[in-house]
Design an enzyme around this catalytic site. Structure first.
Site, PDB file in Angstrom:
ATOM      1  N   ASN A 141      -7.657 -22.856  -8.153  1.00  0.00           N
ATOM      2  CA  ASN A 141      -6.418 -22.857  -8.813  1.00  0.00           C
ATOM      3  C   ASN A 141      -6.088 -22.550 -10.082  1.00  0.00           C
ATOM      4  O   ASN A 141      -5.009 -21.946 -10.333  1.00  0.00           O
ATOM      5  CB  ASN A 141      -5.564 -24.129  -8.396  1.00  0.00           C
ATOM      6  CG  ASN A 141      -4.144 -24.374  -9.276  1.00  0.00           C
ATOM      7  OD1 ASN A 141      -3.248 -23.831  -8.784  1.00  0.00           O
ATOM      8  ND2 ASN A 141      -4.321 -25.071 -10.153  1.00  0.00           N
ATOM      9  N   GLN A 181      -3.351  -8.387 -22.966  1.00  0.00           N
ATOM     10  CA  GLN A 181      -3.080  -9.416 -21.720  1.00  0.00           C
ATOM     11  C   GLN A 181      -3.980  -9.063 -20.751  1.00  0.00           C
ATOM     12  O   GLN A 181      -4.239 -10.089 -19.908  1.00  0.00           O
ATOM     13  CB  GLN A 181      -1.530  -9.228 -21.377  1.00  0.00           C
ATOM     14  CG  GLN A 181      -0.508  -9.426 -22.700  1.00  0.00           C
ATOM     15  CD  GLN A 181       1.095  -9.518 -22.100  1.00  0.00           C
ATOM     16  OE1 GLN A 181       1.272  -9.781 -20.732  1.00  0.00           O
ATOM     17  NE2 GLN A 181       2.028  -9.298 -22.859  1.00  0.00           N
ATOM     18  N   ASP A 205     -14.388 -25.668 -17.510  1.00  0.00           N
ATOM     19  CA  ASP A 205     -13.548 -24.330 -17.775  1.00  0.00           C
ATOM     20  C   ASP A 205     -14.228 -23.270 -16.926  1.00  0.00           C
ATOM     21  O   ASP A 205     -15.357 -22.776 -17.122  1.00  0.00           O
ATOM     22  CB  ASP A 205     -13.874 -24.296 -19.212  1.00  0.00           C
ATOM     23  CG  ASP A 205     -13.464 -23.051 -19.870  1.00  0.00           C
ATOM     24  OD1 ASP A 205     -12.852 -21.929 -19.216  1.00  0.00           O
ATOM     25  OD2 ASP A 205     -13.842 -22.697 -21.081  1.00  0.00           O
ATOM     26  N   PHE A 213       0.837 -14.381 -18.921  1.00  0.00           N
ATOM     27  CA  PHE A 213       1.538 -14.118 -20.230  1.00  0.00           C
ATOM     28  C   PHE A 213       3.189 -14.267 -19.799  1.00  0.00           C
ATOM     29  O   PHE A 213       3.618 -13.900 -18.722  1.00  0.00           O
ATOM     30  CB  PHE A 213       1.406 -12.985 -20.801  1.00  0.00           C
ATOM     31  CG  PHE A 213      -0.006 -12.841 -21.422  1.00  0.00           C
ATOM     32  CD1 PHE A 213      -0.013 -13.182 -22.873  1.00  0.00           C
ATOM     33  CD2 PHE A 213      -1.097 -12.648 -20.817  1.00  0.00           C
ATOM     34  CE1 PHE A 213      -1.254 -13.292 -23.468  1.00  0.00           C
ATOM     35  CE2 PHE A 213      -2.445 -12.809 -21.454  1.00  0.00           C
ATOM     36  CZ  PHE A 213      -2.455 -13.094 -23.096  1.00  0.00           C
ATOM     37  N   LYS A 214       4.122 -14.716 -20.512  1.00  0.00           N
ATOM     38  CA  LYS A 214       5.436 -14.719 -20.304  1.00  0.00           C
ATOM     39  C   LYS A 214       5.915 -13.231 -20.417  1.00  0.00           C
ATOM     40  O   LYS A 214       5.401 -12.414 -20.896  1.00  0.00           O
ATOM     41  CB  LYS A 214       6.115 -15.506 -21.477  1.00  0.00           C
ATOM     42  CG  LYS A 214       5.845 -17.085 -21.447  1.00  0.00           C
ATOM     43  CD  LYS A 214       6.334 -17.753 -20.085  1.00  0.00           C
ATOM     44  CE  LYS A 214       6.127 -19.344 -20.306  1.00  0.00           C
ATOM     45  NZ  LYS A 214       5.476 -19.906 -19.109  1.00  0.00           N
ATOM     46  N   TYR A 269      -1.098  -9.656 -14.561  1.00  0.00           N
ATOM     47  CA  TYR A 269      -0.907 -10.626 -13.531  1.00  0.00           C
ATOM     48  C   TYR A 269      -1.379 -10.339 -12.156  1.00  0.00           C
ATOM     49  O   TYR A 269      -1.931 -10.822 -11.338  1.00  0.00           O
ATOM     50  CB  TYR A 269       0.245 -11.674 -13.438  1.00  0.00           C
ATOM     51  CG  TYR A 269       0.275 -12.919 -12.838  1.00  0.00           C
ATOM     52  CD1 TYR A 269      -0.568 -14.204 -13.190  1.00  0.00           C
ATOM     53  CD2 TYR A 269       0.879 -13.057 -11.662  1.00  0.00           C
ATOM     54  CE1 TYR A 269      -0.629 -15.217 -12.464  1.00  0.00           C
ATOM     55  CE2 TYR A 269       0.858 -14.232 -11.009  1.00  0.00           C
ATOM     56  CZ  TYR A 269       0.196 -15.327 -11.445  1.00  0.00           C
ATOM     57  OH  TYR A 269       0.162 -16.214 -10.747  1.00  0.00           O
ATOM     58  N   GLY A 270      -0.429  -9.391 -11.588  1.00  0.00           N
ATOM     59  CA  GLY A 270      -0.378  -8.757 -10.612  1.00  0.00           C
ATOM     60  C   GLY A 270      -1.801  -8.221 -10.181  1.00  0.00           C
ATOM     61  O   GLY A 270      -2.201  -8.570  -9.073  1.00  0.00           O
ATOM     62  N   VAL A 271      -2.446  -7.551 -10.929  1.00  0.00           N
ATOM     63  CA  VAL A 271      -3.732  -6.886 -10.610  1.00  0.00           C
ATOM     64  C   VAL A 271      -4.726  -7.993 -10.585  1.00  0.00           C
ATOM     65  O   VAL A 271      -5.433  -8.090  -9.692  1.00  0.00           O
ATOM     66  CB  VAL A 271      -4.084  -5.943 -11.746  1.00  0.00           C
ATOM     67  CG1 VAL A 271      -5.420  -5.507 -11.574  1.00  0.00           C
ATOM     68  CG2 VAL A 271      -3.168  -4.589 -11.884  1.00  0.00           C
ATOM     69  N   LYS A 278      -4.266 -10.866  -9.317  1.00  0.00           N
ATOM     70  CA  LYS A 278      -4.223 -11.606  -8.182  1.00  0.00           C
ATOM     71  C   LYS A 278      -4.403 -10.638  -6.732  1.00  0.00           C
ATOM     72  O   LYS A 278      -4.925 -11.224  -5.912  1.00  0.00           O
ATOM     73  CB  LYS A 278      -2.627 -12.131  -8.052  1.00  0.00           C
ATOM     74  CG  LYS A 278      -2.560 -13.287  -8.965  1.00  0.00           C
ATOM     75  CD  LYS A 278      -3.458 -14.597  -8.803  1.00  0.00           C
ATOM     76  CE  LYS A 278      -3.113 -15.563  -9.646  1.00  0.00           C
ATOM     77  NZ  LYS A 278      -3.990 -16.843  -9.342  1.00  0.00           N
TER      78      LYS A 278
END
Length: 276
Positions: A89, A105, A62, A94-95, A193-195, A197
């Protein structure tokens, strides 16, 4: 045992991680560990690959649990005296229509995608043997998110001298800014999510630089990559690539030949180095 090469893939019980394990089982000359947070899901994934005649091994991991990361570290040290291939990986998203507050989020997404990946690297990178390969799975979304940052932030994230400590401060600031609903005012894009990555891509650039400084003679190659838009639980059924196609670039980077001098410290998509 230690002469047997060993590869580890995080977040590997489904999706792209599972496909990476499948490909490594076919192409990597050693033991391949499928890791997952939930042992039940992990063992089930291993059984599926065994039905295909492949022989992955399982270890619980984890990435949000330091004890779990250190247990894997100690296991690899004891059994293999190190590690040859590491594919980071594990990740979450989040959707689009998720109603969870954006600040939540942001915190949850960065906890796994950035801070979890960083913790795994902190514990496992010192174990990577000469000619080892490290692949941090990022996303093309990191590029569009970077473009959505203020000029000041873009400059920092593109800097060739940014330190890991400075990057951690910036990632922490993003989470804090979202809690104050001030992230857009502070120059951040509207994507957690973008931040997260951006963090993975920049972390990879920093780690490659550190390897150059501290372990130049070891010929270790470390890169970030984008698997593409892949049909997974995360990206949904409309994505153009199959998981096996999504695994191609990470696997290519994981299996770069011993005489390869690069890519190193790059962001790679479709087996091609991208401009950051």
């Amino acid at each position: 045992m230690s002469s047997i090469p060993v590869a580890v893939v995080t977040g590997a019980n489904k999706g792209i991680g599972f496909a990476i394990v499948r490909a490594l089982c076919k192409q990597f000359p050693g033991d391949v560990y499928l890791t997952a947070r939930d042992p039940g899901n992990g063992q089930e994934a291993v059984a599926k690959l065994q039905e295909e005649g492949l022989h992955p091994l399982f270890h619980q991991l984890d990435v949000n649990d330091l004890q779990s990361i250190r247990a894997l570290r100690d296991f690899l040290k004891e059994k293999y005296e190190g590690l040859n291939v590491l594919v980071n990986n594990a990740g979450i998203a989040f959707k689009v229509h998720d109603t969870t507050p954006f600040a939540v989020q942001a915190e949850v997404t960065l906890k796994t995608n950035f801070f979890g990946t960083r913790d795994v690297c902190t514990e496992l990178l010192p174990l990577v043997k000469p000619y080892g390969r490290v692949v941090n799975v990022s996303s093309m979304v990191s590029c569009s998110a970077l473009a959505g940052c203020s000029q000041e932030l873009q400059q920092k994230f593109r800097s060739d001298t940014i330190t890991e400590e400075e990057l951690v401060k910036l990632m922490t600031k993003f989470v804090e800014d979202t809690k104050k609903s001030a992230h857009e005012k502070e120059g951040w894009p509207n994507t957690a999510y973008g931040v997260s990555k951006i963090g993975v891509t920049v972390l990879s650039r920093i780690q490659a630089r550190m390897l150059n400084e501290k372990r130049k003679g070891d010929h270790i190659l470390l890169n970030a990559c984008c698997p593409g838009w892949v049909r997974t639980d995360m990206a949904g059924p409309r994505a153009p690539k199959s998981p096996d196609e999504g695994a191609e670039t990470p696997v290519y980077l994981a299996l770069l030949p011993a005489d390869a001098h690069g890519p190193h410290g790059q962001f790679v998509s479709n087996k091609t180095v991208q401009v950051w």
